[in-house]
Design a protein around this motif. Sequence first.
Motif, PDB file in Angstrom:
ATOM      1  N   LEU A 485       0.846  -1.186   0.000  1.00  0.00           N
ATOM      2  CA  LEU A 485       0.000   0.000   0.000  1.00  0.00           C
ATOM      3  C   LEU A 485       0.886   1.242   0.000  1.00  0.00           C
ATOM      4  O   LEU A 485       2.074   1.181   0.322  1.00  0.00           O
ATOM      5  N   ALA A 486       0.276   2.365  -0.330  1.00  0.00           N
ATOM      6  CA  ALA A 486       0.998   3.627  -0.218  1.00  0.00           C
ATOM      7  C   ALA A 486       1.220   3.965   1.255  1.00  0.00           C
ATOM      8  O   ALA A 486       0.547   3.444   2.151  1.00  0.00           O
ATOM      9  N   ASP A 487       2.170   4.840   1.496  1.00  0.00           N
ATOM     10  CA  ASP A 487       2.440   5.331   2.837  1.00  0.00           C
ATOM     11  C   ASP A 487       1.624   6.592   3.105  1.00  0.00           C
ATOM     12  O   ASP A 487       1.140   7.249   2.190  1.00  0.00           O
ATOM     13  N   ILE A 488       1.501   6.935   4.372  1.00  0.00           N
ATOM     14  CA  ILE A 488       0.894   8.200   4.765  1.00  0.00           C
ATOM     15  C   ILE A 488       1.928   9.308   4.600  1.00  0.00           C
ATOM     16  O   ILE A 488       3.097   9.149   4.935  1.00  0.00           O
ATOM     17  N   GLY A 489       1.497  10.456   4.084  1.00  0.00           N
ATOM     18  CA  GLY A 489       2.374  11.602   3.940  1.00  0.00           C
ATOM     19  C   GLY A 489       2.879  11.771   2.523  1.00  0.00           C
ATOM     20  O   GLY A 489       2.552  11.003   1.608  1.00  0.00           O
ATOM     21  N   ALA A 490       3.710  12.789   2.331  1.00  0.00           N
ATOM     22  CA  ALA A 490       4.195  13.144   0.999  1.00  0.00           C
ATOM     23  C   ALA A 490       5.331  12.268   0.522  1.00  0.00           C
ATOM     24  O   ALA A 490       5.602  12.192  -0.675  1.00  0.00           O
ATOM     25  N   TYR A 491       6.029  11.617   1.453  1.00  0.00           N
ATOM     26  CA  TYR A 491       7.192  10.797   1.104  1.00  0.00           C
ATOM     27  C   TYR A 491       6.855   9.315   1.224  1.00  0.00           C
ATOM     28  O   TYR A 491       6.350   8.862   2.250  1.00  0.00           O
ATOM     29  N   GLU A 492       7.144   8.575   0.203  1.00  0.00           N
ATOM     30  CA  GLU A 492       7.014   7.119   0.221  1.00  0.00           C
ATOM     31  C   GLU A 492       8.348   6.529   0.640  1.00  0.00           C
ATOM     32  O   GLU A 492       9.395   6.834   0.055  1.00  0.00           O
ATOM     33  N   PHE A 493       8.322   5.697   1.685  1.00  0.00           N
ATOM     34  CA  PHE A 493       9.565   5.080   2.139  1.00  0.00           C
ATOM     35  C   PHE A 493      10.094   4.162   1.043  1.00  0.00           C
ATOM     36  O   PHE A 493       9.410   3.248   0.597  1.00  0.00           O
ATOM     37  N   GLN A 494      11.334   4.421   0.611  1.00  0.00           N
ATOM     38  CA  GLN A 494      11.908   3.688  -0.505  1.00  0.00           C
ATOM     39  C   GLN A 494      13.004   2.731  -0.060  1.00  0.00           C
ATOM     40  O   GLN A 494      13.741   2.193  -0.875  1.00  0.00           O
ATOM     41  N   GLY A 495      13.119   2.531   1.260  1.00  0.00           N
ATOM     42  CA  GLY A 495      14.144   1.613   1.747  1.00  0.00           C
ATOM     43  C   GLY A 495      13.821   0.174   1.399  1.00  0.00           C
ATOM     44  O   GLY A 495      12.755  -0.156   0.876  1.00  0.00           O
ATOM     45  N   TRP A 496      14.742  -0.689   1.735  1.00  0.00           N
ATOM     46  CA  TRP A 496      14.603  -2.100   1.368  1.00  0.00           C
ATOM     47  C   TRP A 496      14.418  -2.972   2.597  1.00  0.00           C
ATOM     48  O   TRP A 496      14.694  -4.154   2.586  1.00  0.00           O
ATOM     49  N   SER A 497      13.970  -2.361   3.682  1.00  0.00           N
ATOM     50  CA  SER A 497      13.745  -3.120   4.909  1.00  0.00           C
ATOM     51  C   SER A 497      12.730  -4.230   4.669  1.00  0.00           C
ATOM     52  O   SER A 497      11.660  -4.007   4.112  1.00  0.00           O
ATOM     53  N   GLY A 498      13.039  -5.418   5.088  1.00  0.00           N
ATOM     54  CA  GLY A 498      12.131  -6.545   4.935  1.00  0.00           C
ATOM     55  C   GLY A 498      12.201  -7.233   3.596  1.00  0.00           C
ATOM     56  O   GLY A 498      11.563  -8.252   3.380  1.00  0.00           O
ATOM     57  N   VAL A 499      13.006  -6.707   2.649  1.00  0.00           N
ATOM     58  CA  VAL A 499      13.161  -7.349   1.343  1.00  0.00           C
ATOM     59  C   VAL A 499      14.319  -8.340   1.430  1.00  0.00           C
ATOM     60  O   VAL A 499      15.415  -7.980   1.832  1.00  0.00           O
ATOM     61  N   PRO A 500      14.094  -9.591   1.118  1.00  0.00           N
ATOM     62  CA  PRO A 500      15.167 -10.577   1.283  1.00  0.00           C
ATOM     63  C   PRO A 500      16.314 -10.348   0.309  1.00  0.00           C
ATOM     64  O   PRO A 500      16.107 -10.200  -0.892  1.00  0.00           O
ATOM     65  N   PHE A 501      17.531 -10.295   0.847  1.00  0.00           N
ATOM     66  CA  PHE A 501      18.717 -10.181   0.003  1.00  0.00           C
ATOM     67  C   PHE A 501      19.163 -11.589  -0.386  1.00  0.00           C
ATOM     68  O   PHE A 501      20.081 -12.164   0.178  1.00  0.00           O
ATOM     69  N   THR A 502      18.460 -12.152  -1.377  1.00  0.00           N
ATOM     70  CA  THR A 502      18.667 -13.557  -1.716  1.00  0.00           C
ATOM     71  C   THR A 502      19.572 -13.754  -2.919  1.00  0.00           C
ATOM     72  O   THR A 502      20.157 -14.810  -3.088  1.00  0.00           O
ATOM     73  N   HIS A 503      19.670 -12.760  -3.753  1.00  0.00           N
ATOM     74  CA  HIS A 503      20.352 -12.934  -5.019  1.00  0.00           C
ATOM     75  C   HIS A 503      21.794 -12.434  -4.891  1.00  0.00           C
ATOM     76  O   HIS A 503      22.031 -11.267  -4.675  1.00  0.00           O
ATOM     77  N   GLN A 504      22.748 -13.304  -4.988  1.00  0.00           N
ATOM     78  CA  GLN A 504      24.154 -12.938  -4.825  1.00  0.00           C
ATOM     79  C   GLN A 504      24.941 -13.234  -6.099  1.00  0.00           C
ATOM     80  O   GLN A 504      26.039 -13.759  -6.052  1.00  0.00           O
ATOM     81  N   ALA A 505      24.377 -12.886  -7.233  1.00  0.00           N
ATOM     82  CA  ALA A 505      24.978 -13.268  -8.506  1.00  0.00           C
ATOM     83  C   ALA A 505      25.579 -12.090  -9.262  1.00  0.00           C
ATOM     84  O   ALA A 505      25.634 -12.092 -10.475  1.00  0.00           O
TER      85      ALA A 505
END
Length: 577
Positions: A485-505
């Motif tokens: 979903l979208a975030d509240i406010g004018a800025y959308e959080f663009q970090g990668w928190s919670g995204v699995p760093f699975t690809h090491q290629a």
Amino acid sequence: MRTKLLLIPCLLAWITALRLHAQTTYYVTGQTGNDANTGLSIAQGWATIQHAFNIATPNSTVLIKGGTYVEHPVLNVSGLVNEPITFREFPEEEVIIDGDPALGSTIMTIENKQYIRLHGLIIQGLTTPDAIGILLGSTNFNNVFDVQITDVTVRNIGWSTDPGAIPTENDNAQAIVGYGEDAISPMSHVLLDSLKVYDNITGFSEAIAFDGHCSHCDVMRSEVHDNTNIGILFAGNYGVCPDPLNDKVTTSIIGECRCWNNVSLYATSAGIYLDGADDNTVWRNICWGNGYGVEVGCERDGVTWANHIIDNLLYENHGPGLAIGGYDVKTTGQVLHTRVRNNTFFHNNTDADGSGEMYITKAGTTEFRNNLFLVSAQGVLLTRENISPQLGNTSDHDLWWTPDGDATSVEVDWGGSTLTGFDNFRSVSGWETNSLFADPLVVDPLVPDLHLTSSSPCINAADPFTGIAEDELDLDGQPRIFGPLADIGAYEFQGWSGVPFTHQALLAAGPNPCHDLFRIASERPIAEVRIIDGSGRTLLTFRSPQRVLNIGSLPAGSFTMVVRTDQGVTAMHLVHE
């Protein structure tokens, strides 16, 4: 054979229509020129801009040598479709057009002209009653169409030389104004882009204004500041156009502008004001130090209809960040069907008069959604005046916060009654059923840096039924939805928190440390590369990038580079020297 005979003349006619005039460059060289010259070389340059405004042909560019030109040019030529006429400064030179009251009250006039480009000029220095820097006017069926004014500065236009002078309603000046006077055809497809408009003493008028029958008249990426009244105005219902149904600005955008210190001494002036204008969008602007940040009003009889206030930052304005509604009991003027969503409000009402972050008058069917309100130490959320009509307004999925974090002590002026406590406000008003009173956990509320951190409760907390276009961007120019979903406010959080760093290629990435150019390759196609600072803010984004990335715009320092492919995400440390 008949088919060929028919097609060949049609094809020739199409080619002829596509380009009727050879591309030509003319020169204006000021004191070294002569209007009797051909204008086709620097040596044969013209003396005046006015002569170029009389002579230039479609598909031509007029290059103006640096210097000061004391003249009030009136445009007497038009371009054609695909063959505009461009007037611009000579590369790396400064062209100033100085006003002179002896020459009239308008420095530059563009009436009923089409396919014009104006770039890189400075228009300044006219003090006289009803002074105007640039006048755009549509007065007949020809109208103003496809006019682009870019990278132009307009300054020191005034009815007085004293910014502290108190004007009457007859004391007016405008840096740029567009009047759509024709009842049939609107002034349309006008673009004001990357302007600097400042230090204008405008009296009862505005720094930039469109009024009357205008559509697709956009003000983009401009800086409008330190003017003595409203910064940018879209207006209607003032009789500029004789047809009341068409007497308003419609389907236009004020976007990515910065408006600050536009303050009137006689009234509360907004950085951006929609007054009697319909179906316009105020998007991704930052407004601070004005009277109001943004105002949507209707001062005359009639309505202001279906406008959108989206993805803006409104902070530390003298009054509320947003004022909305008609306010005069002597008129029928009211504001209807406005959407106010995904804006960030921060410590507005610095005059501390108890108005709060929003000021609501005669407004109906207005929808407030997904807004972030960081309220000042006054603890006043908003004011809703006891003035009718006010029907069908709703507010939900917002987040509110005060410096002391005490939800029980906040106040709302609800039609003249003071509601104390956030829960009490929700109960009496019926608003904010799904809203939060919580610390938004922004990066730094003191600077302020109001980007969200990875723990912010604003993330993925917007109304799930909010209609957001796929290509909508947040205030930073990043995708409006990054997550479920979208975030509240004018800025959308663009970090990668919670995204699995699975690809090491990653097969190759370097040099590291690097200067400007960084090479990268992967065994899978790269969908996106982001450069993120230590607070989780995205500084650069490359979508479907080439193998060589230019990161020269980054400051020196350490960053995280995140690479996304169809198999996942890889992060690595990056040092820019």
